[in-house]
Design an enzyme around this catalytic site. Sequence first.
Site, mmCIF file in Angstrom:
data_model
loop_
_atom_site.group_PDB
_atom_site.id
_atom_site.type_symbol
_atom_site.label_atom_id
_atom_site.label_comp_id
_atom_site.label_asym_id
_atom_site.label_seq_id
_atom_site.Cartn_x
_atom_site.Cartn_y
_atom_site.Cartn_z
ATOM 1 N N ARG A 20 0.830 -1.199 0.000
ATOM 2 C CA ARG A 20 0.000 0.000 0.000
ATOM 3 C C ARG A 20 0.867 1.253 0.000
ATOM 4 O O ARG A 20 0.573 2.228 -0.699
ATOM 5 C CB ARG A 20 -0.918 0.003 1.225
ATOM 6 N N TYR A 74 -13.815 10.574 -1.806
ATOM 7 C CA TYR A 74 -12.923 10.197 -2.898
ATOM 8 C C TYR A 74 -13.069 11.095 -4.117
ATOM 9 O O TYR A 74 -12.181 11.125 -4.976
ATOM 10 C CB TYR A 74 -13.165 8.735 -3.290
#
Length: 421
Positions: A90, A244
């Site tokens: 990640r 987002y």
Amino acid sequence: MKLTVVGGGSTYTPELIDGFARLRDTLPVEELVLVDPATERLELVGGLARRILARQDHPARVVTTADLDAGVADADAVLLQLRVGGQAARNEDETWPLECGCVGQETTGAGGLAKALRTVPVVLDIAERVRRANPDAWIIDFTNPVGIVTRALLKAGHRAVGLCNVAIGFQRRFAGLLGVDPSEVHLDHVGLNHLTWETGVRLGGPEGEDVLPKLLAEHGGPLAETLHLPRAVLDRLGVVPSYYLRYYYAHDEVVRELRTKPSRAAEVAQMERELLRMYADPALDEKPELLARRGGAYYSEAAVDLAAGLLGGGGSTYQVVNTYNNGTLPFLPDDAVVEVQAAVGPQGASPLPVRPVDPLYAGLIANVTAYEDLALDAALRGGRERVFRALLAHPLIGQFEYAETLTDRLIAHNREHLAWA
């Protein structure tokens, strides 16, 4: 009832266990199996899970195992919450795209594609083993990128529904602002996973009064602050975008911010070390406050409701999920996976009718759907050219030179997870 959590060693898991304990009447779990190859952290999480259930007098038996086939045997539902490559992968997803001036994020843009390429083959292997163990089992996917992973599962014929906590977070926030029970708040939630807008907030059900204009007028400032967007954006749009959407609406600003601070992965990794230290304390028998900063708020309530609905229990009639479009958004293919309100029952999730979508949102939804189609093709069949095509199609990239460079960097950073590389 037997439920299995794949990725059960996650520091998220105590949030899920807490929900099972509190909502036992909605979802009467008798056996809970936590599956994870990271056996040391699995035992820490499993021990805390048993203590949480014991504290609340829940009779469920908790089993921990690294054996996937044993863990999914006879399971009624399997929850997927895995992270291929862990926080280290990640961290890379969130950093190397910044070198090209593109957003570094684990679920969208180049980093999101990298995660999809690592994840889809692993999830499909797990799902096939679930099907062999029990073809009637439901798979609930919380693994990102949820839209692409869910589409892979459905395309392969699995009984699967995708789940995200964005919608339930908005539902709880709006209910608090309105002073009503969350069950009274019905969202006109439309889009794709991590690309959604709340275009209406209705009291009492799908046909209830739309109080979104009131919410924006009275609470637009705090809502905008939470989303890190100017209030003027919410006022002009007349909707509440998910967090987002900031990657699209304020892309360059976000890139500048991300270049000046540690990655979210680095923050989470530090938080996880502290959480695991806390989980090792035999006196701890409830989820710690620190877990709220880890992310996944209300995940447990959403997962319990969804599992209860799919398994014929007392879950919510309507829930925001990821499932096949099937004409819900007429400008998308039927086999696109959308994130919308759906009626959930033992036969699966059936999207509710959606009011016409403003072209301002429909255009971006269609664009990202095309990217997701190419991303899934790259995840299933591999190859540099397929990766390049997906990156070129993504609206956060879209330039030939960037797509070329990011393709090479994605492959270099993920070679160990890509069978074809």
